[in-house]
Design a protein around this motif. Structure first.
Motif: not given
Length: 266
Positions: A229-246
């Protein structure tokens, strides 16, 4: 003799300076400065005001008290050496007297991006004692602020249990979106109103994603996302069902672009 006299005078000056009181400095600021300079406004809101809304949110004509304290004590153009408190006090006093007597915005130490919104200041003469008290006030401002308003401790929200989220995502065959937001973020509010609240968007997210909204001012990001996280809002993180960052998508998005984000991660 000259050197000895200088040492005596300097010692007397520092001795006098020891009597300067932060509370008296605050009292002086409130009496003579507060009529023009507003009180504390969070830097998050100030950034939104100047960088995102061209000063239309707060319509500031002068810097706030915390902006002044930050400029003097912590900015890249700060006054004096932080490791030499006595000499720094002297330098701040000299700066205050000099600038107030000839307030040229081109010589200001305030944030340059905000200067264009400020009114031209009329010259003011202050006494040595007043300069000393104001210097003490600005030097003690941050410590006093932190003492009276400690920063909230961030905790992982009780509503989010990472293992349960992952179990749900895997059982339903969904990805995860972590939405980093803030109550003071203008573009977050704008996107929530114009995009995230739309039935088409909500239905698409419900179909393919588990959506987690995190207020980064009070909550820690789950799944070890803080390091990304670089401190910018909004930011959207997309992860797999296993919790791996996409993917990571900082900033606000219009409807069609956000729909494309939802599609390209499936």
């Amino acid at each position: 003799m000259i050197k000895k006299a200088f040492i005596v005078l300097f010692a007397c000056f520092i001795s006098t300076n020891l009597f300067a009181d932060f509370k008296e400095g605050k009292k002086l600021f409130d009496q003579k400065c507060a009529q023009c300079h507003k009180g504390y406004i969070s830097f998050k809101k100030l950034k939104e005001n100047f960088y995102e809304r061209n000063n239309t949110l707060l319509n500031l004509k002068t810097p706030t008290e915390n902006m002044l304290a930050w400029a003097i004590m912590d900015s890249s153009r700060k006054i004096g050496d932080p490791n030499d408190e006595d000499m720094r006090t002297v330098e701040i006093e000299m700066y205050l007297k000099s600038y107030l007597a000839n307030p040229d915005l081109n010589n200001s130490i305030c944030d340059k991006s905000a200067l264009k919104y400020y009114n031209k200041k009329e010259p003011i003469q202050i006494s040595d004692e007043e300069a000393e008290l104001l210097a003490q006030y600005f030097m003690g401002y941050k410590k006093d602020r932190l003492k009276n308003m400690p920063k909230p401790k961030k905790t992982l929200t009780k509503n989010i249990k990472e293992d349960r989220v992952l179990k749900k995502a895997q059982s339903e065959g969904k990805h995860i979106i972590v939405y980093a937001t803030s109550k003071t973020c203008y573009f977050c509010k704008k996107m929530e109103k114009e995009v995230l609240s739309l039935d088409e968007i909500k239905n698409k997210m419900d179909e393919d994603y588990i959506f987690l909204k995190i207020d980064v001012d009070y909550e820690s990001l789950p799944f070890n996302l803080k390091k990304h996280f670089k401190g910018m809002t909004p930011t959207f993180f997309v992860l797999t069902s296993a919790g791996e960052l996409l993917n990571i998508y900082p900033g606000a998005w219009v409807k069609n672009d956000y729909l494309q984000i939802l599609k390209e991660n499936l």
